[in-house]
Structure formats: C-alpha cells, structure tokens
Design a protein around this motif. Structure first.
Motif, PDB file in Angstrom:
ATOM      1  N   ASN A  12       0.797  -1.208   0.000  1.00 43.92           N
ATOM      2  CA  ASN A  12       0.000   0.000   0.000  1.00 43.92           C
ATOM      3  C   ASN A  12       0.836   1.266   0.000  1.00 43.92           C
ATOM      4  OD1 ASN A  12      -2.617  -0.837  -0.159  1.00 43.92           O
ATOM      5  ND2 ASN A  12      -2.748  -1.307   2.012  1.00 43.92           N
ATOM      6  N   VAL A  13       1.926   1.245   0.736  1.00 43.88           N
ATOM      7  CA  VAL A  13       2.688   2.477   0.854  1.00 43.88           C
ATOM      8  C   VAL A  13       3.769   2.577  -0.211  1.00 43.88           C
ATOM      9  CG1 VAL A  13       2.265   2.678   3.308  1.00 43.88           C
ATOM     10  CG2 VAL A  13       4.338   1.536   2.520  1.00 43.88           C
ATOM     11  N   ALA A  14       3.934   1.523  -1.015  1.00 46.29           N
ATOM     12  CA  ALA A  14       5.088   1.481  -1.906  1.00 46.29           C
ATOM     13  C   ALA A  14       5.227   2.731  -2.762  1.00 46.29           C
ATOM     14  CB  ALA A  14       5.014   0.240  -2.791  1.00 46.29           C
ATOM     15  N   GLY A  15       4.182   3.109  -3.476  1.00 44.12           N
ATOM     16  CA  GLY A  15       4.316   4.230  -4.399  1.00 44.12           C
ATOM     17  C   GLY A  15       4.227   5.584  -3.740  1.00 44.12           C
ATOM     18  N   GLY A  16       3.704   5.635  -2.539  1.00 40.38           N
ATOM     19  CA  GLY A  16       3.573   6.892  -1.828  1.00 40.38           C
ATOM     20  C   GLY A  16       2.536   7.803  -2.444  1.00 40.38           C
ATOM     21  N   PRO A  17       2.375   9.001  -1.886  1.00 43.67           N
ATOM     22  CA  PRO A  17       1.396   9.938  -2.420  1.00 43.67           C
ATOM     23  C   PRO A  17       1.792  10.398  -3.824  1.00 43.67           C
ATOM     24  CG  PRO A  17       2.766  10.988  -0.748  1.00 43.67           C
ATOM     25  CD  PRO A  17       3.107   9.535  -0.731  1.00 43.67           C
ATOM     26  N   ALA A  18       0.783  10.759  -4.618  1.00 46.49           N
ATOM     27  CA  ALA A  18       1.048  11.335  -5.942  1.00 46.49           C
ATOM     28  C   ALA A  18       1.664  12.722  -5.766  1.00 46.49           C
ATOM     29  CB  ALA A  18      -0.253  11.446  -6.734  1.00 46.49           C
ATOM     30  N   ASN A 118      -0.416  10.811   6.395  1.00 46.79           N
ATOM     31  CA  ASN A 118      -0.469  10.314   5.023  1.00 46.79           C
ATOM     32  C   ASN A 118      -0.186   8.821   4.956  1.00 46.79           C
ATOM     33  OD1 ASN A 118      -1.124  12.475   3.449  1.00 46.79           O
ATOM     34  ND2 ASN A 118       0.708  12.343   2.179  1.00 46.79           N
ATOM     35  N   ALA A 119       0.857   8.393   5.672  1.00 47.85           N
ATOM     36  CA  ALA A 119       1.231   6.978   5.630  1.00 47.85           C
ATOM     37  C   ALA A 119       0.107   6.125   6.201  1.00 47.85           C
ATOM     38  CB  ALA A 119       2.536   6.763   6.396  1.00 47.85           C
ATOM     39  N   ALA A 120      -0.516   6.593   7.271  1.00 48.96           N
ATOM     40  CA  ALA A 120      -1.611   5.836   7.877  1.00 48.96           C
ATOM     41  C   ALA A 120      -2.806   5.757   6.936  1.00 48.96           C
ATOM     42  CB  ALA A 120      -2.012   6.481   9.208  1.00 48.96           C
ATOM     43  N   ARG A 121      -3.112   6.875   6.256  1.00 45.22           N
ATOM     44  CA  ARG A 121      -4.243   6.872   5.321  1.00 45.22           C
ATOM     45  C   ARG A 121      -3.967   5.951   4.130  1.00 45.22           C
ATOM     46  NH1 ARG A 121      -8.069  11.011   5.408  1.00 45.22           N
ATOM     47  NH2 ARG A 121      -7.785  12.565   7.054  1.00 45.22           N
ATOM     48  N   LEU A 122      -2.737   6.014   3.611  1.00 36.19           N
ATOM     49  CA  LEU A 122      -2.390   5.143   2.480  1.00 36.19           C
ATOM     50  C   LEU A 122      -2.460   3.679   2.869  1.00 36.19           C
ATOM     51  CD1 LEU A 122       0.360   7.317   0.925  1.00 36.19           C
ATOM     52  CD2 LEU A 122      -1.268   6.073  -0.469  1.00 36.19           C
ATOM     53  N   ALA A 123      -2.075   3.381   4.107  1.00 35.16           N
ATOM     54  CA  ALA A 123      -2.114   1.990   4.566  1.00 35.16           C
ATOM     55  C   ALA A 123      -3.544   1.482   4.637  1.00 35.16           C
ATOM     56  CB  ALA A 123      -1.428   1.870   5.920  1.00 35.16           C
ATOM     57  N   LEU A 124      -4.492   2.413   4.776  1.00 34.75           N
ATOM     58  CA  LEU A 124      -5.912   2.035   4.785  1.00 34.75           C
ATOM     59  C   LEU A 124      -6.476   1.949   3.370  1.00 34.75           C
ATOM     60  CD1 LEU A 124      -7.107   4.307   7.706  1.00 34.75           C
ATOM     61  CD2 LEU A 124      -7.155   1.810   7.687  1.00 34.75           C
ATOM     62  N   GLY A 172       9.292  14.281   0.245  1.00 33.13           N
ATOM     63  CA  GLY A 172       9.640  12.866   0.080  1.00 33.13           C
ATOM     64  C   GLY A 172      10.414  12.324   1.270  1.00 33.13           C
ATOM     65  N   TYR A 173      11.332  13.139   1.770  1.00 28.41           N
ATOM     66  CA  TYR A 173      12.143  12.743   2.936  1.00 28.41           C
ATOM     67  C   TYR A 173      11.257  12.416   4.136  1.00 28.41           C
ATOM     68  CZ  TYR A 173      15.185  13.720   6.984  1.00 28.41           C
ATOM     69  OH  TYR A 173      15.851  13.658   8.177  1.00 28.41           O
ATOM     70  N   GLU A 174      10.288  13.291   4.421  1.00 20.95           N
ATOM     71  CA  GLU A 174       9.402  13.030   5.563  1.00 20.95           C
ATOM     72  C   GLU A 174       8.480  11.849   5.270  1.00 20.95           C
ATOM     73  OE1 GLU A 174       9.552  14.002   8.502  1.00 20.95           O
ATOM     74  OE2 GLU A 174      10.389  16.022   8.584  1.00 20.95           O
ATOM     75  N   TRP A 175       8.039  11.730   4.013  1.00 22.83           N
ATOM     76  CA  TRP A 175       7.211  10.590   3.640  1.00 22.83           C
ATOM     77  C   TRP A 175       7.950   9.282   3.905  1.00 22.83           C
ATOM     78  CZ3 TRP A 175       3.275   7.709   2.691  1.00 22.83           C
ATOM     79  CH2 TRP A 175       3.443   6.526   1.993  1.00 22.83           C
ATOM     80  N   PHE A 176       9.194   9.217   3.441  1.00 25.25           N
ATOM     81  CA  PHE A 176       9.971   7.983   3.570  1.00 25.25           C
ATOM     82  C   PHE A 176      10.177   7.624   5.039  1.00 25.25           C
ATOM     83  CE2 PHE A 176      13.797   5.354   3.529  1.00 25.25           C
ATOM     84  CZ  PHE A 176      13.540   4.492   2.477  1.00 25.25           C
ATOM     85  N   GLN A 177      10.463   8.639   5.850  1.00 21.45           N
ATOM     86  CA  GLN A 177      10.654   8.375   7.277  1.00 21.45           C
ATOM     87  C   GLN A 177       9.373   7.863   7.916  1.00 21.45           C
ATOM     88  OE1 GLN A 177      13.894  10.470   9.475  1.00 21.45           O
ATOM     89  NE2 GLN A 177      12.852  12.223   8.620  1.00 21.45           N
ATOM     90  N   ALA A 178       8.243   8.492   7.546  1.00 24.27           N
ATOM     91  CA  ALA A 178       6.970   8.095   8.155  1.00 24.27           C
ATOM     92  C   ALA A 178       6.560   6.704   7.694  1.00 24.27           C
ATOM     93  CB  ALA A 178       5.888   9.115   7.800  1.00 24.27           C
ATOM     94  N   ALA A 179       6.765   6.416   6.393  1.00 23.15           N
ATOM     95  CA  ALA A 179       6.263   5.155   5.840  1.00 23.15           C
ATOM     96  C   ALA A 179       7.132   3.973   6.249  1.00 23.15           C
ATOM     97  CB  ALA A 179       6.186   5.252   4.313  1.00 23.15           C
TER      98      ALA A 179
END
Lengths: 271, 271
Positions: A12-18, A118-124, A172-179
C-alpha cells in the motif's frame, strides 16, 4: 484495500502519495523533482499543463532527462493532464503546498506533522496527492480550494525561498521516514562487543600500577580523585573488547619501549 | 557559555552547526549549499581545499554566486582552510556524513536523531560541525576518523544518490526543526471561532424540519439512522460560526427559491 488499523503493508505504501506539479514552468525542474522522488521511493508523478510541454518529447526532453539523472523512469511513467481537477480525480485526500498564508480556512501542517497521517491513510487504501505550484507564483487560490489541507515548510523566515525540487525533496524525505519508520540505513561498523567490566578494571589495575610506579599520582593526597577522574574518562568511551586490547598494548609499549628488535636480528643471522 | 540545561537561548543556536565542505569539486555546488544553509538559518560555512578555488574570486565566482541566489552573504563570510584538521580546530563535536557503511566503529544517526542532540549541545555552548565530502567520492576514511559520529540519510536503497546541496538541505531542515521546535510558519487563515454546539443543533433542527417536509426521510423506519448519519457528516466538518451561517443560508435559498426580485423591481418603479 488490503489492510486496516496498524497493518501498514509495503504494497500500500510502496508508491507513496502522488506528486502533482501544477503548471510547472521549466522542464529541468520536472527532472529534478523526479530525481528527488526517486530518492525517497515516490513513483506517482503527475503534470498539469507544463509550460515547456511534455518532458518525454520536444525540445526540453534532454534537459529534463539530464536533471532526472538515474530517475528517467519516473519521467517515462509520469501522467499528463490538461487541468487540475482531472489530475486529482481518483484521489481521496489532497494537500496543497504553499509558502505563505493564503486566506483559505484550511488545516495547516508541516511535512513532519502531515506525512505520518499520510502513511496511515495510504495503509488504509486511501489515495493521497500533494500539489506543488508553478515556480514563480506558487499555486493559485482556485488550486488551493481543491485541497483538503495545506502543507507548508518550516524555514528561516529571513530566507524562505525553497525551489520546487527542494520542496519535493523535503516532502519525500518526511514521507519515507513516516512510511518506513526510518532508521539509519546501516549501523556501527566492525561491531566489537562492549568489554565486560572485569576486563576494563583489569586494564585500570595495570595502567594505574604503571602510573604509580612512574610517579604520576602526585601529590599523594590527590591520588584517589586522580584515579577516579581517569577511570571516568575511560568509562565515557564505552570501550569494546578490542578497544581495551588496543589501549593495553599501547601502554605496554609506552612502558617497555620498543620491542626487542635485537632478538629478531639475531634470528635473521641464524638464517 | 551563557546557558545550561534547558535554557536554549537564541544567541547560542542562532548560527547552528558549522557546515564543512571537504574538497568540494564544483563552485556551483558550494553556491547551492550556501542557499540551502540560508533556508534553515545556518551561517557558518567552511571550505577545505575547494577544487575550483575560493568561490569569492576567480573564474567560478559568477557561477557560485548565481547558484547561491540570495545567499551570497554566506559565500562572503565563508572561511577557507587548507586542511580538515585546521577547519575543525575550534569545534567540540563533529559529525561525518556518509552514504554507506565505512568500516569505522562510530555511532551512526539520521539527521532526525542527531539534530535534537546537536541543538541541545549548542545550547550548552558546545561548537558543532558537520563534514560533507567531495561530490564524487564522499569523505575519505581519514576525514571520517576525525569525527565523533556518523550522520547518514534514510533514503530509498534503490536510488540512494543525494547530491551535496540536497544533503546540506536535509541536514539544515532537521536542524531548524530541532532548534526552533518548528511549527508551521502560519496557521489557519481567516480564523472563525468554532460554532457553539447550540448553533449547530439549531441548524440541524431547521435542516431536518425542511428535509422532513420535502419527504427526504424515507422509509420512516430508517429516519432515526438517516438523521444520525447526516449529523455525523456535518460534525466531521468542525464547523465555524461562519460555516453554519453559510450552510443555513444555502438551505434557505434551496427551500425558498430565488429571492423575491419582484419586490425590488416594484421598489425600482417607485423611484
């Protein structure tokens, strides 16, 4: 939708947010954004009416691809849209990045605050997107009105100008850390187990014996506090077994002087 | 040393850790690092044997200054050193940035882990520095041996190449957040106080009365759950007083149709 609650599956989190670049001005900046995305595992790049055209063809293709460095695959898979509503049609939650307050009553968050959400929402199974405006002007108010919330960067107010690729990089940096609950990608090299205290105390006994013999602990009344200070210096080093062997060998040489080379020369003569 | 413990005075943290570029290859990258430093309030730039020379003069001056954008003052105040030991002589704690494990038994931290510690040490009056190696090769092992600990960036292992200015940018970003407990630089625009629950309930009474009259709540057995669902949709909006007034006005118009323009026209005729 494969998981719920705290089941943050990799799928789910692989591609991350658009990452949605709205009317970007320069193709070279699109390339730099692609590179920043690749650094942090983001793969869904969307372009709304880029001023210099589609970076996969046309006269700015080479510039865009050079700037993307090894991330040309992200330019190749990018999607092109004529309008922002088309670009966000399939998304469930949209952040608009702005550098200043824009007169719209929306929640405001920093990337460090927003990306864990964001990571939590994407995981859902929710699909997220982040809007970045044109280089010179940023997003228009009508662009921002399409978003659920505002993303902004904590920067030095005296010099607040982040360029487009820098804004994508920090996101992206914060996304990667969170995910990925990011830890450092590697840890201590050549790990040597911490020395047992017995080994360290034995080294202290040897060292202090030699220092005592060489008259280091003077005046005698100060000796106890000098010993304690010395021991504390070494304890602060969190010595490994190898460290203790190295230090002990060092003191041995200082005390005994050079190894008896004479002996070896004698051996040489026997050859 | 002006403070101790939790007294993080602005004076102490103002300049942040020294950013030490070790044998940087391109003057343009020095300029981009200066810009990234300015974004996050870092001001102590040190250059060790830059390959293209001193960016304040010589044939790469214009390139470096263009890349620095509005941060030319950081190039002007940068200090030049022939060797790394000279560049770090006044510092108390030194981080070495590396992208991969380098066979040296030192503590490893990410910027998010390291910068809060850095801010606390600086607040105690300690001087910190962060080493960044040449673009192509990174720091040499002898450079790393001068450092207390290793700083590394959590990046996508499939595409781990951060450029020099990006590494400085991410370091500065975490420094700024740690030193200033960074919140978003602005908050909700046009803040309208959240509506008191009484005002919202009054709106619900009006809305549900009109919906009841228009036959919305069918079948009758489902009416209670339909009301609850509708109320929950509106509660999720965290309505402000202005929001409730806007929604109420909207429903009034939907129910009553266009304002009675006839009355106004009649007034016009009286003029």
């Amino acid at each position: 939708m494969t998981g719920a609650g705290t089941d943050h599956s990799r799928e789910n989190v692989a591609g991350g947010p658009a990452i949605i670049l709205v009317r970007p001005q320069l193709a070279v900046n699109i390339g730099m954004c692609a590179r920043a995305m690749a650094n942090f595992g983001l793969s869904d790049l969307r372009l709304v009416a880029p001023r210099e055209g589609w970076p996969r063809e046309g006269r700015f293709k080479d510039e865009a691809e050079a700037a993307a460095a090894g991330a040309v695959h992200l330019l190749a898979s990018a999607k092109l849209y004529a309008t922002l509503p088309e670009a966000v049609a399939d998304l469930n939650f949209i952040w608009a990045t702005t550098a200043r307050e824009r007169g719209q009553c929306k929640r405001v968050a920093t990337p460090a605050q927003a990306m864990p959400e964001n990571a939590a929402r994407l995981a859902l199974g929710e699909r997220q997107g982040i809007l970045f405006g044109p280089e010179r002007t940023g997003l228009a108010n009508d662009d921002i009105a399409l978003a659920d919330a505002i993303l902004t960067f904590p920067v030095n107010p005296a010099y607040a100008s982040l360029n487009l690729a820098q804004a994508v990089l920090l996101t992206g940096y914060e996304w990667f850390q969170a995910a990925h609950n990011a830890e450092a990608p590697f840890q201590l090299a050549d790990y040597s187990p911490p020395a047992p205290r017995e080994m360290i105390l034995s080294f202290f006994d040897y060292l202090e014996g030699e220092l005592d013999r060489s008259g280091f602990f003077r005046p005698a009344g100060k000796a106890p506090v000098m010993r304690r200070n010395l021991r504390n210096i070494f304890h602060r080093m969190h010595l490994s077994e190898q460290d203790v062997r190295t230090l002990r060998g060092m003191v041995v040489r200082l005390v005994e002087g050079p190894r008896a080379l004479v002996t070896r020369r004698a051996d040489d003569h026997q050859d």
